[in-house]
Design an enzyme around this catalytic site. Structure first.
Site, PDB file in Angstrom:
ATOM      1  N   HIS A   1       0.878  -1.391   0.051  1.00 40.38           N
ATOM      2  CA  HIS A   1      -0.019  -0.024  -0.153  1.00 40.38           C
ATOM      3  C   HIS A   1       0.854   1.230  -0.124  1.00 40.38           C
ATOM      4  O   HIS A   1       0.635   2.245  -0.759  1.00 40.38           O
ATOM      5  CB  HIS A   1      -0.753   0.077   1.304  1.00 40.38           C
ATOM      6  CG  HIS A   1      -1.975  -1.178   1.537  1.00 40.38           C
ATOM      7  ND1 HIS A   1      -2.031  -2.098   2.491  1.00 40.38           N
ATOM      8  CD2 HIS A   1      -2.954  -1.243   0.431  1.00 40.38           C
ATOM      9  CE1 HIS A   1      -3.031  -2.636   2.313  1.00 40.38           C
ATOM     10  NE2 HIS A   1      -3.615  -2.412   1.274  1.00 40.38           N
TER      11      HIS A   1
ATOM     12  N   ARG B   1      -1.489  -5.834  -8.578  1.00 41.92           N
ATOM     13  CA  ARG B   1      -0.452  -6.630  -8.080  1.00 41.92           C
ATOM     14  C   ARG B   1       0.247  -7.732  -9.407  1.00 41.92           C
ATOM     15  O   ARG B   1       1.087  -7.961  -9.660  1.00 41.92           O
ATOM     16  CB  ARG B   1      -0.182  -7.435  -6.912  1.00 41.92           C
ATOM     17  CG  ARG B   1      -0.463  -6.423  -5.563  1.00 41.92           C
ATOM     18  CD  ARG B   1      -0.672  -7.265  -4.453  1.00 41.92           C
ATOM     19  NE  ARG B   1      -2.330  -7.717  -4.636  1.00 41.92           N
ATOM     20  CZ  ARG B   1      -3.075  -8.058  -3.670  1.00 41.92           C
ATOM     21  NH1 ARG B   1      -2.539  -8.185  -2.342  1.00 41.92           N
ATOM     22  NH2 ARG B   1      -4.350  -8.269  -3.746  1.00 41.92           N
TER      23      ARG B   1
ATOM     24  N   LYS C   1     -14.960  -9.212   3.713  1.00 43.05           N
ATOM     25  CA  LYS C   1     -13.841  -9.369   4.739  1.00 43.05           C
ATOM     26  C   LYS C   1     -14.358  -9.185   6.036  1.00 43.05           C
ATOM     27  O   LYS C   1     -14.954  -8.014   6.352  1.00 43.05           O
ATOM     28  CB  LYS C   1     -12.699  -8.435   4.365  1.00 43.05           C
ATOM     29  CG  LYS C   1     -11.970  -8.853   3.018  1.00 43.05           C
ATOM     30  CD  LYS C   1     -10.709  -7.665   2.789  1.00 43.05           C
ATOM     31  CE  LYS C   1      -9.916  -7.958   1.606  1.00 43.05           C
ATOM     32  NZ  LYS C   1      -9.020  -7.118   1.003  1.00 43.05           N
TER      33      LYS C   1
ATOM     34  N   SER D   1      -2.626  -7.780   2.765  1.00 43.09           N
ATOM     35  CA  SER D   1      -2.543  -7.786   4.377  1.00 43.09           C
ATOM     36  C   SER D   1      -3.135  -9.134   4.870  1.00 43.09           C
ATOM     37  O   SER D   1      -2.530  -9.483   5.792  1.00 43.09           O
ATOM     38  CB  SER D   1      -3.964  -6.676   4.644  1.00 43.09           C
ATOM     39  OG  SER D   1      -3.521  -5.451   4.123  1.00 43.09           O
TER      40      SER D   1
HETATM   41  O1  PNS Z   1      -8.542  -3.283   0.116  1.00 42.02           O
HETATM   42  P1  PNS Z   1      -9.877  -3.847  -0.264  1.00 42.02           P
HETATM   43  O2  PNS Z   1     -10.586  -4.721   0.609  1.00 42.02           O
HETATM   44  O3  PNS Z   1      -9.604  -4.509  -1.610  1.00 42.02           O
HETATM   45  O4  PNS Z   1     -10.729  -2.631  -0.756  1.00 42.02           O
HETATM   46  C1  PNS Z   1     -12.230  -2.632  -1.339  1.00 42.02           C
HETATM   47  C2  PNS Z   1     -12.839  -1.383  -0.723  1.00 42.02           C
HETATM   48  C3  PNS Z   1     -13.147  -1.216   0.549  1.00 42.02           C
HETATM   49  C4  PNS Z   1     -12.293  -0.275  -1.598  1.00 42.02           C
HETATM   50  C5  PNS Z   1     -14.319  -1.883  -1.593  1.00 42.02           C
HETATM   51  O5  PNS Z   1     -15.063  -3.045  -0.855  1.00 42.02           O
HETATM   52  C6  PNS Z   1     -15.345  -0.518  -1.202  1.00 42.02           C
HETATM   53  O6  PNS Z   1     -15.296   0.449  -2.191  1.00 42.02           O
HETATM   54  N1  PNS Z   1     -16.166  -0.604  -0.079  1.00 42.02           N
HETATM   55  C7  PNS Z   1     -17.162   0.444   0.198  1.00 42.02           C
HETATM   56  C8  PNS Z   1     -18.496   0.210  -0.547  1.00 42.02           C
HETATM   57  C9  PNS Z   1     -18.539   0.159  -1.887  1.00 42.02           C
HETATM   58  O7  PNS Z   1     -18.401   1.631  -2.365  1.00 42.02           O
HETATM   59  N2  PNS Z   1     -19.077  -0.802  -2.917  1.00 42.02           N
HETATM   60  C10 PNS Z   1     -19.214  -0.521  -4.207  1.00 42.02           C
HETATM   61  C11 PNS Z   1     -17.923  -1.210  -4.771  1.00 42.02           C
HETATM   62  S1  PNS Z   1     -17.994  -2.883  -4.987  1.00 42.02           S
END
Ligand code: PNS
Length: 161
Positions: free
Chosen positions: A19, A92, A43, A130
């Site tokens: 990150h 990645r 998660k 992570s």
């Molecule tokens: O680090 P990650 O877990 O890959 O991040 C994913 C994240 C948190 C960016 C994604 O789950 C997110 O945007 N969550 C907020 C809810 C949302 O906007 N969902 C719509 C997109 S699927």
């Protein structure tokens, strides 16, 4: 000239060198960089939101154009509230692609003004996530190559090393 703003969203549970690589490189290219901790509904979460924010803040304290936020809602709504139209995500490997495509397509559908840009993670960090770091830390192995020392300490405390 208008200010360029970008958002780096994620669950950051916890922040890793992968990150930080993306954050460092993006901070050079935007006037304001906003890191946002959001909920990923698939998660469970190991660190609390407050813990994640503290770990991120400590990791980015060398960057004066970076702000850390938490948002309890949709990423595109956060972007809207902030007046940001660029999301940055790290990529990645090919295995990330399908997930990222789903995420970006949904965000585009929800708000077509917001554009997602992808940055390839530096090869040194391309295998770090992570979840993998937590798994290794839970077995009490050394994670100092993957996370900064304050995150390593937090992981050791979490897994009672
Ligand atoms: O680090 P990650 O877990 O890959 O991040 C994913 C994240 C948190 C960016 C994604 O789950 C997110 O945007 N969550 C907020 C809810 C949302 O906007 N969902 C719509 C997109 S699927």
């Amino acid at each position: 000239m208008s200010t360029t703003k970008a958002v780096i969203p994620g669950s950051f549970d916890p922040i890793t060198y992968g990150h930080i690589d993306i954050i460092d490189r993006s901070a050079d290219r935007f006037d304001e960089l906003h890191i946002c901790v959001l909920k990923n509904s698939s998660k469970a979460g190991t660190f609390s939101i407050e813990e994640r924010i503290e770990l991120i803040k400590e990791s980015v304290k060398h960057l004066d154009n970076v702000t850390v936020h938490h948002f309890n809602g949709l990423l595109v709504d956060f972007c809207d509230e902030l007046g940001a139209q660029t999301i940055i995500r790290g990529l990645r490997a090919v295995s990330d692609f399908e997930y990222e495509l789903r995420l970006t397509s949904m965000n585009k559908k929800l708000n077509s003004d917001v554009e997602t840009m992808y940055m390839m993670t530096s090869t040194n960090y391309s295998f770090i996530s992570s979840s993998v770091v937590k798994e290794v830390a839970a077995y009490k192995a050394n994670v100092s190559d993957f996370v900064p020392v304050h995150v390593e300490k937090a992981l050791n405390k979490k897994f009672r090393k």
